[in-house]
Design a protein around this motif. Structure first.
Motif, PDB file in Angstrom:
ATOM      1  N   TYR A 267      35.058  -2.845  58.023  1.00  0.00           N
ATOM      2  CA  TYR A 267      33.918  -3.405  58.930  1.00  0.00           C
ATOM      3  C   TYR A 267      33.937  -4.743  58.189  1.00  0.00           C
ATOM      4  O   TYR A 267      34.143  -5.050  57.340  1.00  0.00           O
TER       5      TYR A 267
ATOM      6  N   PHE B 129      34.492  -5.048  54.336  1.00  0.00           N
ATOM      7  CA  PHE B 129      34.362  -3.678  53.930  1.00  0.00           C
ATOM      8  C   PHE B 129      35.097  -2.658  54.166  1.00  0.00           C
ATOM      9  O   PHE B 129      35.366  -2.245  55.531  1.00  0.00           O
TER      10      PHE B 129
ATOM     11  N   ASN C  21      35.070  13.968  59.265  1.00  0.00           N
ATOM     12  CA  ASN C  21      34.494  13.996  60.573  1.00  0.00           C
ATOM     13  C   ASN C  21      33.047  14.257  60.611  1.00  0.00           C
ATOM     14  O   ASN C  21      32.480  14.315  61.947  1.00  0.00           O
ATOM     15  N   ASP C  22      32.557  14.003  59.588  1.00  0.00           N
ATOM     16  CA  ASP C  22      30.731  14.025  59.628  1.00  0.00           C
ATOM     17  C   ASP C  22      30.348  12.524  59.433  1.00  0.00           C
ATOM     18  O   ASP C  22      29.295  12.234  59.491  1.00  0.00           O
ATOM     19  N   TYR C  23      31.376  11.451  59.224  1.00  0.00           N
ATOM     20  CA  TYR C  23      31.123  10.456  59.350  1.00  0.00           C
ATOM     21  C   TYR C  23      30.119   9.881  58.414  1.00  0.00           C
ATOM     22  O   TYR C  23      29.407   8.736  58.437  1.00  0.00           O
ATOM     23  N   LYS C  24      30.063  10.185  56.953  1.00  0.00           N
ATOM     24  CA  LYS C  24      29.048   9.890  56.063  1.00  0.00           C
ATOM     25  C   LYS C  24      29.903   9.108  55.231  1.00  0.00           C
ATOM     26  O   LYS C  24      30.614   9.656  54.395  1.00  0.00           O
ATOM     27  N   LEU C  25      29.983   8.124  55.250  1.00  0.00           N
ATOM     28  CA  LEU C  25      31.126   7.078  54.983  1.00  0.00           C
ATOM     29  C   LEU C  25      30.614   6.730  53.630  1.00  0.00           C
ATOM     30  O   LEU C  25      29.476   6.126  53.249  1.00  0.00           O
ATOM     31  N   SER C  26      31.566   6.274  52.801  1.00  0.00           N
ATOM     32  CA  SER C  26      31.613   5.822  51.465  1.00  0.00           C
ATOM     33  C   SER C  26      32.316   4.441  51.668  1.00  0.00           C
ATOM     34  O   SER C  26      33.430   4.404  52.075  1.00  0.00           O
ATOM     35  N   PHE C  27      31.577   3.346  51.218  1.00  0.00           N
ATOM     36  CA  PHE C  27      31.928   1.953  51.439  1.00  0.00           C
ATOM     37  C   PHE C  27      32.517   1.326  50.051  1.00  0.00           C
ATOM     38  O   PHE C  27      31.916   1.537  49.152  1.00  0.00           O
ATOM     39  N   GLY C  28      33.587   0.414  50.120  1.00  0.00           N
ATOM     40  CA  GLY C  28      33.790  -0.197  49.062  1.00  0.00           C
ATOM     41  C   GLY C  28      32.866  -1.308  48.728  1.00  0.00           C
ATOM     42  O   GLY C  28      31.899  -1.509  49.324  1.00  0.00           O
ATOM     43  N   ALA C  29      32.981  -1.991  47.529  1.00  0.00           N
ATOM     44  CA  ALA C  29      32.165  -3.259  47.102  1.00  0.00           C
ATOM     45  C   ALA C  29      31.873  -4.212  47.966  1.00  0.00           C
ATOM     46  O   ALA C  29      31.256  -5.158  48.001  1.00  0.00           O
ATOM     47  N   GLY C  30      33.073  -4.491  48.822  1.00  0.00           N
ATOM     48  CA  GLY C  30      33.378  -5.447  49.593  1.00  0.00           C
ATOM     49  C   GLY C  30      34.110  -6.687  49.058  1.00  0.00           C
ATOM     50  O   GLY C  30      34.151  -6.812  47.932  1.00  0.00           O
TER      51      GLY C  30
ATOM     52  N   TYR D 147      21.418   7.015  60.195  1.00  0.00           N
ATOM     53  CA  TYR D 147      21.785   6.629  58.774  1.00  0.00           C
ATOM     54  C   TYR D 147      20.892   5.484  58.382  1.00  0.00           C
ATOM     55  O   TYR D 147      20.487   4.534  58.845  1.00  0.00           O
TER      56      TYR D 147
ATOM     57  N   TYR E 227      21.345   3.166  54.828  1.00  0.00           N
ATOM     58  CA  TYR E 227      22.042   2.549  53.828  1.00  0.00           C
ATOM     59  C   TYR E 227      21.454   1.573  53.311  1.00  0.00           C
ATOM     60  O   TYR E 227      20.616   0.917  53.597  1.00  0.00           O
TER      61      TYR E 227
ATOM     62  N   GLY F 287      28.023  -5.769  44.444  1.00  0.00           N
ATOM     63  CA  GLY F 287      28.968  -4.856  43.803  1.00  0.00           C
ATOM     64  C   GLY F 287      29.008  -3.416  43.961  1.00  0.00           C
ATOM     65  O   GLY F 287      29.937  -2.975  43.336  1.00  0.00           O
ATOM     66  N   HIS F 288      28.202  -3.040  44.995  1.00  0.00           N
ATOM     67  CA  HIS F 288      28.289  -1.666  45.341  1.00  0.00           C
ATOM     68  C   HIS F 288      28.465  -1.434  46.912  1.00  0.00           C
ATOM     69  O   HIS F 288      28.747  -0.289  47.191  1.00  0.00           O
ATOM     70  N   GLY F 289      28.682  -2.576  47.380  1.00  0.00           N
ATOM     71  CA  GLY F 289      28.723  -2.264  48.932  1.00  0.00           C
ATOM     72  C   GLY F 289      27.596  -1.393  49.578  1.00  0.00           C
ATOM     73  O   GLY F 289      26.465  -1.754  49.063  1.00  0.00           O
ATOM     74  N   LEU F 290      27.804  -0.635  50.490  1.00  0.00           N
ATOM     75  CA  LEU F 290      26.675   0.014  51.080  1.00  0.00           C
ATOM     76  C   LEU F 290      26.730   1.511  50.737  1.00  0.00           C
ATOM     77  O   LEU F 290      27.726   2.182  50.664  1.00  0.00           O
TER      78      LEU F 290
ATOM     79  N   LEU G 108      25.060   5.269  50.861  1.00  0.00           N
ATOM     80  CA  LEU G 108      24.030   6.415  51.962  1.00  0.00           C
ATOM     81  C   LEU G 108      22.949   6.955  51.264  1.00  0.00           C
ATOM     82  O   LEU G 108      23.158   7.513  50.310  1.00  0.00           O
TER      83      LEU G 108
END
Lengths: 112, 112
Positions: free
Chosen positions: A36, A90, A96-105, B33, B35, B40-43, B45
């Motif tokens: 993203y 990011f 497939n539940d699309y509860k995404l974990s994002f990096g810090a960017g 959702y 967020y 430093g943490h991104g997003l 949930l």
């Protein structure tokens, strides 16, 4: 547990030069992977995604990313950067539940 | 893009006061959702919803509650705001068969 690491906090690149942003993920099964982009003061916009199949995926704005299972990586690339590509990027992983974990960017600065 | 409106866009409040953030969508998307975005943490949930009155916790749900009484609205409540909840809050939605998240423009919350 799923997690994403973006090793580079900030990258500066000259306009017209190539860009590569790194993303490493941790996930127990076959991951759904996303990149993203966020412009200042805005929400996030999807650049591209990988679910299965061809490991090189094309996205919008001339971006592409390559999934490498052996390295648990999903690096983003663009051959020639434009000033408008300055933004925060990011990487995200989910199922497939699309509860995404994002990096810090990774913040990208483009110099003239 | 999906019509997602977050309100308010900016809010300053005091520690211990209740705060409610609203996310309104016009796309009839099933999934919604919340967020939070921190340097430093991104997003991360907070909570999500998979239908009217159907919600579940995300990875940082402590101190937050949500409600979804109709498809178009997803409310995030801080029962007693703390300074650690100072953040930018993003709402996102997703359609039934789509993998793409659509993000709102965010709410900047400052808890003093």
């Amino acid at each position: 547990a799923q997690s994403v690491t973006q090793p580079d906090i900030h990258i500066t690149v000259s306009e017209g030069a190539s860009l590569e942003l790194r993303c490493n993920y941790s996930y127990g099964a076959t991951p759904y992977l996303f990149w993203y982009v966020q412009s200042p003061g805005q929400g996030l916009q999807l650049l591209l995604k990988y679910f299965s199949g061809d490991t090189l995926v094309q996205g919008i704005k001339g971006f592409e990313a390559e999934f490498k299972r052996s390295q648990s990586s999903f690096n983003l690339r663009k051959p020639s950067v434009h000033w408008s590509d300055a933004a925060e990027y990011f990487c995200a992983v989910g199922s497939n539940d699309y509860k995404l974990s994002f990096g810090a960017g990774t913040t990208v600065t483009v110099r003239a | 893009d999906a019509g997602i409106t977050q309100s308010p866009r900016h809010k300053v409040t005091e520690t211990g006061t209740p705060v409610t953030l609203r996310c309104h969508q016009t796309e009839n998307h099933r999934y919604m959702y919340w967020y939070r975005q921190d340097p430093g943490h991104g997003l991360r949930l907070i909570h999500y919803s998979y239908g009217v009155k159907d919600t579940d916790k995300g990875e940082v749900s402590d101190g937050y509650s949500v409600s979804r009484s109709k498809t178009e609205d997803f409310l995030l409540t801080l029962e007693s705001a703390t300074s650690s909840q100072t953040s930018v809050y993003f709402c996102a939605t997703r359609g039934e068969i789509s993998e793409k998240l659509f993000f709102g423009s965010g709410t900047q919350l400052s808890v003093l």
